[in-house]
Enzyme design. Sequence first.
Site, PDB file in Angstrom:
ATOM      1  N   ASP A 139       0.857  -1.188   0.000  1.00  0.00           N
ATOM      2  CA  ASP A 139       0.000   0.000   0.000  1.00  0.00           C
ATOM      3  C   ASP A 139       0.895   1.241   0.000  1.00  0.00           C
ATOM      4  O   ASP A 139       2.101   1.151   0.252  1.00  0.00           O
ATOM      5  CB  ASP A 139      -0.913   0.007   1.237  1.00  0.00           C
ATOM      6  CG  ASP A 139      -1.831   1.228   1.286  1.00  0.00           C
ATOM      7  OD1 ASP A 139      -2.455   1.537   0.253  1.00  0.00           O
ATOM      8  OD2 ASP A 139      -1.902   1.903   2.338  1.00  0.00           O
ATOM      9  N   SER A 140       0.274   2.392  -0.220  1.00  0.00           N
ATOM     10  CA  SER A 140       1.023   3.652  -0.168  1.00  0.00           C
ATOM     11  C   SER A 140       1.480   3.966   1.258  1.00  0.00           C
ATOM     12  O   SER A 140       2.347   4.814   1.452  1.00  0.00           O
ATOM     13  CB  SER A 140       0.123   4.789  -0.639  1.00  0.00           C
ATOM     14  OG  SER A 140      -0.923   4.983   0.288  1.00  0.00           O
ATOM     15  N   CYS A 157      -4.480  -1.611  -2.044  1.00  0.00           N
ATOM     16  CA  CYS A 157      -4.591  -0.177  -2.297  1.00  0.00           C
ATOM     17  C   CYS A 157      -5.501  -0.004  -3.510  1.00  0.00           C
ATOM     18  O   CYS A 157      -5.198  -0.529  -4.589  1.00  0.00           O
ATOM     19  CB  CYS A 157      -3.201   0.380  -2.582  1.00  0.00           C
ATOM     20  SG  CYS A 157      -3.198   2.116  -3.061  1.00  0.00           S
ATOM     21  N   THR A 192      -6.165   2.843  -5.055  1.00  0.00           N
ATOM     22  CA  THR A 192      -5.572   3.810  -5.975  1.00  0.00           C
ATOM     23  C   THR A 192      -4.643   3.102  -6.971  1.00  0.00           C
ATOM     24  O   THR A 192      -4.542   3.502  -8.129  1.00  0.00           O
ATOM     25  CB  THR A 192      -4.809   4.876  -5.152  1.00  0.00           C
ATOM     26  OG1 THR A 192      -5.734   5.441  -4.220  1.00  0.00           O
ATOM     27  CG2 THR A 192      -4.235   5.970  -6.007  1.00  0.00           C
ATOM     28  N   GLU A 250      -2.779   8.751   8.546  1.00  0.00           N
ATOM     29  CA  GLU A 250      -1.318   8.559   8.619  1.00  0.00           C
ATOM     30  C   GLU A 250      -0.734   9.397   9.770  1.00  0.00           C
ATOM     31  O   GLU A 250       0.243   9.011  10.384  1.00  0.00           O
ATOM     32  CB  GLU A 250      -0.649   8.954   7.294  1.00  0.00           C
ATOM     33  CG  GLU A 250      -0.914   7.999   6.139  1.00  0.00           C
ATOM     34  CD  GLU A 250      -0.072   6.719   6.189  1.00  0.00           C
ATOM     35  OE1 GLU A 250       0.951   6.691   6.883  1.00  0.00           O
ATOM     36  OE2 GLU A 250      -0.466   5.743   5.511  1.00  0.00           O
ATOM     37  N   CYS A 279     -11.070   2.856  -0.144  1.00  0.00           N
ATOM     38  CA  CYS A 279      -9.672   3.197   0.153  1.00  0.00           C
ATOM     39  C   CYS A 279      -9.342   2.400   1.402  1.00  0.00           C
ATOM     40  O   CYS A 279     -10.110   2.422   2.379  1.00  0.00           O
ATOM     41  CB  CYS A 279      -9.510   4.689   0.413  1.00  0.00           C
ATOM     42  SG  CYS A 279      -7.878   5.092   1.098  1.00  0.00           S
ATOM     43  N   THR A 280      -8.220   1.686   1.369  1.00  0.00           N
ATOM     44  CA  THR A 280      -7.921   0.765   2.471  1.00  0.00           C
ATOM     45  C   THR A 280      -7.544   1.475   3.769  1.00  0.00           C
ATOM     46  O   THR A 280      -7.472   0.851   4.823  1.00  0.00           O
ATOM     47  CB  THR A 280      -6.795  -0.203   2.055  1.00  0.00           C
ATOM     48  OG1 THR A 280      -5.662   0.561   1.609  1.00  0.00           O
ATOM     49  CG2 THR A 280      -7.253  -1.121   0.944  1.00  0.00           C
ATOM     50  N   HIS A 281      -7.306   2.787   3.697  1.00  0.00           N
ATOM     51  CA  HIS A 281      -7.070   3.535   4.938  1.00  0.00           C
ATOM     52  C   HIS A 281      -8.366   3.722   5.750  1.00  0.00           C
ATOM     53  O   HIS A 281      -8.324   3.844   6.962  1.00  0.00           O
ATOM     54  CB  HIS A 281      -6.518   4.934   4.626  1.00  0.00           C
ATOM     55  CG  HIS A 281      -5.049   4.976   4.350  1.00  0.00           C
ATOM     56  ND1 HIS A 281      -4.509   4.564   3.154  1.00  0.00           N
ATOM     57  CD2 HIS A 281      -3.995   5.389   5.123  1.00  0.00           C
ATOM     58  CE1 HIS A 281      -3.186   4.736   3.195  1.00  0.00           C
ATOM     59  NE2 HIS A 281      -2.857   5.226   4.368  1.00  0.00           N
TER      60      HIS A 281
HETATM   61  N1  DGL Z   1      -4.867   3.180   0.802  1.00  0.00           N
HETATM   62  C1  DGL Z   1      -4.900   3.621  -0.521  1.00  0.00           C
HETATM   63  C2  DGL Z   1      -6.141   3.253  -1.271  1.00  0.00           C
HETATM   64  O1  DGL Z   1      -6.740   2.239  -0.988  1.00  0.00           O
HETATM   65  C3  DGL Z   1      -4.179   4.847  -0.955  1.00  0.00           C
HETATM   66  C4  DGL Z   1      -4.357   6.102  -0.188  1.00  0.00           C
HETATM   67  C5  DGL Z   1      -3.433   7.200  -0.651  1.00  0.00           C
HETATM   68  O2  DGL Z   1      -2.218   7.003  -0.591  1.00  0.00           O
HETATM   69  O3  DGL Z   1      -3.905   8.265  -1.071  1.00  0.00           O
HETATM   70  O4  DGL Z   1      -6.540   3.930  -2.186  1.00  0.00           O
END
Ligand code: DGL
Length: 266
Positions: free
Chosen positions: A12-13, A75, A77, A153, A185-187
């Site tokens: 992931d990012s 992720c 994205t 984050e 979004c996984t966050h």
């Molecule tokens: N966690 C990520 C996703 O699922 C990326 C979030 C990001 O870096 O902007 O999209």
Amino acid sequence: MLNENMPIGVLDSGVGGLSVLKCLRTMLPSEDFIYLGDTARTPYGPRKEEEVRAFVEQMLCFFDEQRVKLVVVACNTLTVLGVDTLKKKHKFHLVGMSKGASLVLAASKKKNIGVFATEFTIGTGAHKKAVLAIDAKASVLPIACPKFVPLIEGEKFGSPELNEAVIEYTDKLKTKGVDTLILSCTHYPFIKNEIENALGKDVVVIDPAEETARNALKILETASLVKKNGEGKTKICFTADLERGSRLANYMLPHIKCTFELINLK
Ligand code: DGL
């Protein structure tokens, strides 16, 4: 040659993919996992396609060196870039995030569905298309939530800034009578409770992490690559801020013994 004893990579990012690792760890207890979060360059959501493509290629090369059998792109994205286009020369299997289209349609009574994701993901329209491909009459409201990833984050849980952002984005759904929301979004599972509380009990909030983990398991089963014995290990690598990353990992995976490593991506 791939074999069942090789580890599984998850990327992931930043820390977001840990929400997917949590499901994978539960579903595949004997597997060894190597998680890679690019905390030095998060967020990816506001970036250009060329740039995120270059970043993900570096992460996939890291997993080549680690000799993994499967990489889970945890992720959205990066998944919306097209997992097939990322696979290229890599020998491992590759699976992206589930778009959760059937899950949301099954959960939604009014077929009035919201999507929360990064600007990049929303810009591709991928989740809306996936829902409409199954039910052309459904109404889909995609909302970009650029404030969430930096706040997560930055460990801003319970802060006024996070509460304001949750209200700002959930209000957009409330005015349109959305009854089901997909967290694309996984966050966002880090703040699922806050989002659910703001939307109220009549709105169902769906996290496609479990379906993604099931898809990963299917790929391993089809390729006869499931490791069935022993207790799996979990190694978590970040490209910056190891201390912050390990705090967030312990928050998401409180009962899992992990080792941590700071790495450089070439
Ligand atoms: N966690 C990520 C996703 O699922 C990326 C979030 C990001 O870096 O902007 O999209």
